[in-house]
Design a protein around this motif. Structure first.
Motif, short mmCIF file in Angstrom:
data_model
loop_
_atom_site.label_atom_id
_atom_site.label_comp_id
_atom_site.label_asym_id
_atom_site.label_seq_id
_atom_site.Cartn_x
_atom_site.Cartn_y
_atom_site.Cartn_z
N TYR A 161 -11.19 -27.71 25.37
CA TYR A 161 -10.94 -29.14 25.47
C TYR A 161 -9.76 -29.59 24.61
CZ TYR A 161 -15.63 -28.78 27.38
OH TYR A 161 -16.72 -28.42 28.11
N GLY A 162 -9.04 -28.63 24.01
CA GLY A 162 -7.82 -28.97 23.31
C GLY A 162 -7.81 -28.67 21.82
N CYS A 163 -8.91 -28.22 21.24
CA CYS A 163 -8.94 -27.94 19.80
C CYS A 163 -8.26 -26.60 19.53
CB CYS A 163 -10.37 -27.93 19.28
SG CYS A 163 -10.48 -27.70 17.49
N THR A 164 -7.34 -26.58 18.59
CA THR A 164 -6.59 -25.36 18.27
C THR A 164 -6.95 -24.80 16.90
OG1 THR A 164 -4.78 -26.70 17.37
CG2 THR A 164 -4.66 -26.10 19.71
N GLY A 188 -14.73 -33.38 29.45
CA GLY A 188 -13.56 -33.08 28.63
C GLY A 188 -13.59 -33.86 27.34
N SER A 189 -12.56 -33.72 26.54
CA SER A 189 -12.46 -34.49 25.31
C SER A 189 -12.31 -35.97 25.65
CB SER A 189 -11.28 -34.01 24.47
OG SER A 189 -10.05 -34.28 25.15
N SER A 190 -12.46 -36.83 24.65
CA SER A 190 -12.36 -38.27 24.91
C SER A 190 -10.97 -38.63 25.43
CB SER A 190 -12.67 -39.05 23.62
OG SER A 190 -11.82 -38.62 22.56
N ARG A 201 -12.69 -15.29 10.96
CA ARG A 201 -12.33 -16.56 11.59
C ARG A 201 -12.37 -16.43 13.10
NH1 ARG A 201 -9.68 -20.40 8.45
NH2 ARG A 201 -9.42 -19.79 6.26
N GLY A 202 -12.53 -17.54 13.73
CA GLY A 202 -12.55 -17.57 15.19
C GLY A 202 -12.22 -18.96 15.69
N PRO A 203 -11.95 -19.08 16.99
CA PRO A 203 -11.60 -20.40 17.55
C PRO A 203 -12.80 -21.33 17.60
CG PRO A 203 -11.81 -18.78 19.29
CD PRO A 203 -11.93 -18.02 18.00
N CYS A 204 -12.54 -22.60 17.57
CA CYS A 204 -13.58 -23.62 17.73
C CYS A 204 -14.15 -23.53 19.14
CB CYS A 204 -12.99 -25.00 17.45
SG CYS A 204 -14.10 -26.38 17.83
N ARG A 205 -15.40 -23.88 19.28
CA ARG A 205 -16.01 -23.84 20.62
C ARG A 205 -15.38 -24.85 21.57
NH1 ARG A 205 -20.92 -21.14 21.29
NH2 ARG A 205 -21.82 -20.31 19.37
N ASN A 206 -14.67 -25.83 21.03
CA ASN A 206 -14.05 -26.84 21.86
C ASN A 206 -12.61 -26.49 22.19
OD1 ASN A 206 -16.41 -28.43 21.65
ND2 ASN A 206 -15.73 -29.21 19.68
N VAL A 207 -12.26 -25.20 22.13
CA VAL A 207 -10.89 -24.78 22.40
C VAL A 207 -10.48 -25.14 23.82
CG1 VAL A 207 -11.65 -22.46 23.04
CG2 VAL A 207 -9.30 -22.84 22.30
N GLU A 257 -19.29 -29.98 14.28
CA GLU A 257 -20.05 -31.23 14.32
C GLU A 257 -19.13 -32.44 14.22
OE1 GLU A 257 -23.05 -31.31 11.38
OE2 GLU A 257 -24.22 -29.68 12.24
N ALA A 258 -18.00 -32.32 13.53
CA ALA A 258 -17.07 -33.43 13.37
C ALA A 258 -15.84 -33.31 14.25
CB ALA A 258 -16.64 -33.54 11.91
N CYS A 259 -15.79 -32.32 15.12
CA CYS A 259 -14.60 -32.08 15.94
C CYS A 259 -14.37 -33.24 16.90
CB CYS A 259 -14.76 -30.77 16.71
SG CYS A 259 -13.30 -30.33 17.68
N THR A 260 -13.14 -33.75 16.91
CA THR A 260 -12.80 -34.88 17.79
C THR A 260 -12.60 -34.45 19.23
OG1 THR A 260 -10.47 -34.61 17.21
CG2 THR A 260 -11.75 -36.18 15.91
N TYR A 261 -12.62 -33.12 19.47
CA TYR A 261 -12.45 -32.61 20.83
C TYR A 261 -13.79 -32.27 21.49
CZ TYR A 261 -7.46 -32.21 19.81
OH TYR A 261 -6.16 -32.47 19.49
#
Length: 609
Positions: free
Chosen positions: A437-440, A471-473, A429-435, A453-457
């Motif tokens: 921008y706030g994805c945990t 940044g994120s929306s 496992r590993g962190p999301c690439r959008n970490v 692909e579906a990450c809201t961040y």
């Protein structure tokens, strides 16, 4: 002297009648064409008729029609839009009457005998063969190492034309052999070897950030010269300048070519920082650009076909078998390595012997293509198999090797066979690439692509010039509220809003007072008017959609568009393939201002009429 009178059945008399009959038939056809209603005249013709009549009466000594027409042309150029409105209105009334009375004509299907494209693998291959070992190492560090394995030189244009006719841009699928095969960024990764996960590639931003790069590459409105890039790549340098020139060249000649010969200067926006090139989702970017370019070609906006047609060609070769399933070759990923000129020539020969394209058997399931993440599971059943090893984020090369060595090798369900020897399980496992921008979320390798692909961040770029915020929306909404509170218009859902666009305005930012969501009202310039469309600035994968009404009025006439705002992570590049409102220039005021009424409905309001 006797006179011979031919009888009614005389063959000589019949021959004489044949040309007469032809003449009579031709005259009837001419009369029929003359009877048909002519196309109505334009506003200039209505004006010139009146002007020439008055001019001839007041200038009896003039040289004739030529001088009168010249005077009418000069007078028309000096007239203001308000003075021309009289004749414009008259021409429109005549045109509307013509359309209402004339029978509808069915459009002729577009046919193209040959394919025009700037996708040139042979040109790129010539450059690849001249690269030094240091330059090849730089290419691999950017995540473009698979391109070095390119072997084919030419596109099979007849196959590409056949595939374009069966490419559904709305569904992003190929409809061949009686089946619909979806295309995903993962398929791009398996065929071309480019990463199908990571940050979205945003080809837009403030112009001043790329001003120096535009000057460095002599970028014009048409683009960056391909020959200039070839000259720069011929130098032995392997540093940052080489990396940027190489990416531009690969995008412009193979991965994302446009209808023009030059490379699009908008690519410079994501090439300002070359240290993050390997973090981008190039598979998604390639597929998005391919869909966009094919849609523009079908709409008649360009004669050449842009996008990576080589991907479509190789995807077809891998997904459709011309021999039985028992004769399938071993699967090798990326598929780009398996197809050279000899292999392609042999495949084309087999296609002809079988009866042409589309006569084979679809083997997507056996190949693990065209099925998204399900393709990984099906590959376990195929041996031998070679797959590109996964890259672990923020992990040194030595630690990556240790992780792979400690992974057990077995045949448990849900694992992926790598090079036929190593397996990666769900425990990695590993962190999301959008970490950042706030994805945990911590995601495993198997489901990582689906999550990202579906990450809201997913990152979104500020639509204003001279601002490089990404940044994120949610972060973008807060940024716009605090930094650019006076640069857009605030509105409330379900309430009409009157807005105006100046002659030089290309967009207007709208921000909701309810939840802070940003929308972009885009204005493009076409031949006969302005094209208007509203997009929602958010990740393109977001399922939430907003319905909007867009109205333009002039006197008693009005134009209206009701559509859904497409999700787009920043400013719109060029003009996307979506619904838009075309407003003629006559709807502008004398100073070029365009007045509109906008109403955006909340996403949970399904009762909008």
């Amino acid at each position: 002297m006797t006179t011979l009178v031919p009888s009614a059945g005389d063959p000589i008399l019949e021959k004489r009648k044949e040309p007469e009959n032809r003449e009579s038939e031709g005259s009837r056809k001419k009369k029929k064409r003359q009877v048909s209603t002519p196309r109505p005249a334009c506003s200039w013709v209505h004006f010139s008729r009146e002007f020439i009549k008055e001019y001839s009466a007041s200038h009896p000594g003039s040289s004739g029609l030529k001088a009168a027409t010249k005077a009418a042309s000069d007078a028309w150029k000096l007239m203001s839009p308000d003075e021309k409105a009289k004749y414009t209105t008259r021409a429109r009334e005549v045109w509307n009457k013509y359309l209402s009375t004339s029978p509808a004509r069915s459009p002729k299907p577009r046919r193209q005998a040959k394919l025009v494209t700037r996708c040139s693998p042979g040109r790129l291959l010539n450059v690849l063969q001249r690269l030094t070992p240091e330059q090849k190492a730089s290419v691999k560090s950017m995540g473009f190492g698979s391109i070095l394995g390119l072997r084919c030189r030419t596109l099979r244009r007849s196959l590409c034309l056949w595939l374009l006719e069966r490419f559904n841009t709305m569904r992003r699928s190929l409809e061949i052999c009686g089946e619909r095969i979806p295309l995903t960024p993962l398929d791009v990764e398996l065929v071309m070897g480019l990463a199908a996960s990571g940050k979205d590639v945003v080809a837009s931003g403030p112009d001043d950030l790329i001003l120096e790069l535009r000057q460095k590459y002599n970028a014009t409105n048409r683009g960056i010269s391909v020959r200039l890039l070839e000259e720069q790549l011929a130098a032995p340098d392997a540093g940052e300048d080489f990396k940027r020139s190489f990416v531009l060249y690969v995008l412009g000649t193979l991965l994302c070519p446009t209808a023009r010969l030059d490379v699009s200067p908008t690519f410079l926006h994501f090439l300002t920082n070359m240290d993050v090139i390997h973090q981008y989702n190039w598979g998604k970017f390639l597929l998005d650009r391919l869909v966009r370019e094919v849609a523009r070609y079908r709409q008649g906006k360009q004669l050449a076909v842009g996008g990576c047609l080589l991907f479509l060609q190789l995807f077809y070769y891998e997904c459709v078998a011309v021999r039985g399933l028992h004769e399938l070759d071993s699967v090798s990923f990326p598929c780009l390595y398996s197809w050279g000129e000899e292999e392609i020539s042999e495949r084309e020969k087999q296609e002809k012997e079988l009866g042409g394209y589309g006569s084979g058997e679809v083997v997507c399931k056996e190949r693990g293509l065209g099925m998204g993440i399900l393709g990984y599971k099906s590959r376990v059943e195929i041996t031998p198999i070679r797959v590109i090893a996964p890259q672990f984020e923020d992990c040194p090369a030595q630690q990556q090797e240790e992780q792979l060595e400690n992974v057990p090798v077995n045949d448990k369900e849900g694992t992926i066979v790598i090079c036929g020897e190593i397996e990666v399980t769900d425990s990695v496992r590993g962190p999301c690439r959008n970490v950042e921008y706030g994805c945990t979320e911590l995601v495993n390798y198997v489901t990582r692509n689906d999550h990202e692909e579906a990450c809201t961040y997913a990152p979104c770029a500020c639509p204003l010039k001279n601002c490089d915020f990404v940044g994120s929306s949610g972060q973008l909404s807060q940024h716009f509220t605090s930094k650019h509170w006076d640069s857009g218009r605030r509105f409330q859902y379900d309430c009409p809003l009157r807005v105006s666009l100046g002659q030089n305005d290309t967009h207007l930012v709208l921000q909701s007072e309810n939840d802070g969501v940003l929308f972009l009202l885009n204005k493009g310039t076409e031949t006969i008017g302005h094209s208007l469309v509203i997009t929602c600035i958010c990740p393109s994968s977001l399922n939430e959609q907003f319905l909007y009404d867009l109205v333009s009025e002039r006197g008693s006439s009005s134009l209206k568009l009701k559509s859904y705002a497409q999700n787009y992570p920043g400013s719109v590049e060029g003009f996307p393939s979506m619904d838009f409102l075309l407003v003629p220039f006559a709807y502008q005021s004398s100073c070029g201002q365009l007045d509109l009424e906008v109403c955006i409905w909340s996403s949970d309001d399904s009762s909008a009429e």
